[in-house]
Design a protein around this motif. Structure first.
Motif, PDB file in Angstrom:
ATOM      1  N   ASN A 190      -5.474   3.393  -1.797  1.00 59.40           N
ATOM      2  CA  ASN A 190      -4.317   2.771  -1.483  1.00 59.40           C
ATOM      3  C   ASN A 190      -3.150   3.139  -2.158  1.00 59.40           C
ATOM      4  O   ASN A 190      -2.097   3.006  -1.990  1.00 59.40           O
ATOM      5  CB  ASN A 190      -4.335   1.434  -0.988  1.00 59.40           C
ATOM      6  CG  ASN A 190      -4.756   1.135   0.666  1.00 59.40           C
ATOM      7  OD1 ASN A 190      -4.053   1.095   1.545  1.00 59.40           O
ATOM      8  ND2 ASN A 190      -6.267   0.905   0.585  1.00 59.40           N
ATOM      9  N   HIS A 191      -3.546   3.100  -3.628  1.00 57.61           N
ATOM     10  CA  HIS A 191      -2.565   3.528  -4.680  1.00 57.61           C
ATOM     11  C   HIS A 191      -3.119   4.576  -5.579  1.00 57.61           C
ATOM     12  O   HIS A 191      -3.561   4.456  -6.741  1.00 57.61           O
ATOM     13  CB  HIS A 191      -2.302   2.064  -5.196  1.00 57.61           C
ATOM     14  CG  HIS A 191      -1.739   1.128  -4.542  1.00 57.61           C
ATOM     15  ND1 HIS A 191      -0.235   1.146  -4.452  1.00 57.61           N
ATOM     16  CD2 HIS A 191      -2.013  -0.180  -3.970  1.00 57.61           C
ATOM     17  CE1 HIS A 191       0.073   0.093  -3.826  1.00 57.61           C
ATOM     18  NE2 HIS A 191      -1.228  -0.870  -3.560  1.00 57.61           N
ATOM     19  N   PHE A 200      -7.909  -3.249   2.455  1.00 65.42           N
ATOM     20  CA  PHE A 200      -7.152  -3.435   0.945  1.00 65.42           C
ATOM     21  C   PHE A 200      -6.275  -4.411   1.027  1.00 65.42           C
ATOM     22  O   PHE A 200      -6.157  -5.419   0.227  1.00 65.42           O
ATOM     23  CB  PHE A 200      -6.633  -2.212   0.334  1.00 65.42           C
ATOM     24  CG  PHE A 200      -5.906  -2.539  -0.726  1.00 65.42           C
ATOM     25  CD1 PHE A 200      -6.483  -2.639  -2.189  1.00 65.42           C
ATOM     26  CD2 PHE A 200      -4.352  -2.596  -0.790  1.00 65.42           C
ATOM     27  CE1 PHE A 200      -5.745  -2.777  -3.324  1.00 65.42           C
ATOM     28  CE2 PHE A 200      -3.720  -2.882  -1.971  1.00 65.42           C
ATOM     29  CZ  PHE A 200      -4.584  -2.858  -3.148  1.00 65.42           C
ATOM     30  N   ALA A 201      -5.333  -4.542   1.985  1.00 61.65           N
ATOM     31  CA  ALA A 201      -4.341  -5.406   2.393  1.00 61.65           C
ATOM     32  C   ALA A 201      -5.063  -6.806   2.263  1.00 61.65           C
ATOM     33  O   ALA A 201      -4.337  -7.884   1.839  1.00 61.65           O
ATOM     34  CB  ALA A 201      -3.331  -5.090   3.156  1.00 61.65           C
ATOM     35  N   THR A 240       0.859  -1.204   0.189  1.00 60.42           N
ATOM     36  CA  THR A 240       0.010   0.126  -0.067  1.00 60.42           C
ATOM     37  C   THR A 240       0.809   1.360  -0.062  1.00 60.42           C
ATOM     38  O   THR A 240       1.971   1.026   0.368  1.00 60.42           O
ATOM     39  CB  THR A 240      -0.911  -0.110   1.387  1.00 60.42           C
ATOM     40  OG1 THR A 240       0.127   0.149   2.450  1.00 60.42           O
ATOM     41  CG2 THR A 240      -1.857  -1.275   1.221  1.00 60.42           C
ATOM     42  N   VAL A 256      -6.737   0.798   4.773  1.00 59.40           N
ATOM     43  CA  VAL A 256      -5.474   0.119   4.387  1.00 59.40           C
ATOM     44  C   VAL A 256      -5.594  -1.401   4.743  1.00 59.40           C
ATOM     45  O   VAL A 256      -5.239  -2.143   3.909  1.00 59.40           O
ATOM     46  CB  VAL A 256      -4.357   0.642   5.112  1.00 59.40           C
ATOM     47  CG1 VAL A 256      -2.918  -0.141   4.877  1.00 59.40           C
ATOM     48  CG2 VAL A 256      -4.040   1.908   4.937  1.00 59.40           C
TER      49      VAL A 256
END
Length: 261
Positions: free
Chosen positions: A219-220, A190-191, A166, A187
């Motif tokens: 996150n990106h 998503f991870a 991330t 975060v």
């Protein structure tokens, strides 16, 4: 010679090499776990170009591509040799896969390359060739790039793809030095999604992560730090990956690492 895997590692902030955190400890031991490769091809998020560029330097320079960090970082050097013949071979492999590729005579090793390498192989005596990412080309381009590199693994070449699981620097909590701040939900969610997709081999979902993953674009905000993951997937032959490490620094930088192949 034993085939090497393709790795995705998160390189974190440049200070990772100084910080006493789990990700640093992981990188410091993983080189010994893997054994000595015949050469290392490093696909770094900080080597950006249109198409594919391959550094052909005989002695790649150490690039200190950051500002405002402790003076000790600017004194560090990673004087590994390059491998111009391997660089030429990589260009041929990538062109055969239908991608534009050229050699680059003057790049070197940015911190996305030398920080993990200094921890993994501190003697700097293994030839290293840097390969660029194209931040505008998307995941499928980088999966194809990695697939073109896959045959090198059978010769003991380590494909090391360095980015960040991330990477939204705009949302790092202040003050910046709160390195152990826990990850917020956006975060973590998503991870967790990406980890499950990798372990389960859901390549299609991963390639479409900005649409289907929770908080993918948050996150990106830009893709360059996630694109090396797809190069590692391609270089590993496709299919599922194995999680080697997971941790968090500065709340928004997940430091996860995966092996493919």
């Amino acid at each position: 010679m034993t085939a090497m895997p393709a790795l995705f590692v998160s390189h974190g902030a440049p200070t990772l090499i100084l910080d006493d955190v789990p990700a640093r400890a992981f990188l410091a031991r993983v080189g010994g776990d893997l054994g000595r490769p015949s050469a290392i091809v490093v696909v770094s998020a900080h080597y950006e170009a249109t198409g594919v560029r391959v550094d052909r330097s005989a002695w790649p320079r150490t690039i200190h591509d950051f500002r405002g960090f402790p003076p000790a970082l600017y004194e560090m050097q990673y004087p590994a040799p390059g491998d111009p013949a391997l660089a030429d071979e990589i260009v041929g492999l990538v062109r055969a896969a239908g991608l534009d590729a050229e050699t680059d005579e003057g790049w070197g090793l940015d911190h996305g390359a030398w920080v993990p390498l200094m921890l993994m192989y501190p003697e700097a005596d293994i030839p290293v060739v840097a390969v660029s990412v194209d931040p505008d080309a998307g995941p499928e381009h980088h999966r194809r790039l990695g697939a073109a590199l896959a045959p090198l693994r059978e010769r003991g070449v380590l494909i090391l793809c360095s980015g960040s699981f991330t990477h939204n620097l705009h949302e790092i909590p202040r003050p910046f030095r709160q390195i152990e701040t826990p990850a917020p939900d956006w975060v973590r969610e998503f991870a967790d999604w990406a980890a499950a997709a990798i372990v389960e081999g859901r390549t299609g979902d991963l390639l479409d992560y900005r649409r289907v993953a929770p908080h993918g674009a948050r996150n990106h905000p830009t893709e360059e730090h996630f694109l090396p993951l797809f190069a590692a997937m391609g270089a590993g032959g496709g299919g599922a990956g194995r999680r080697m490490h997971d941790s968090t620094t500065f709340a928004v930088l997940r430091m996860d690492a995966y092996a493919f192949g």
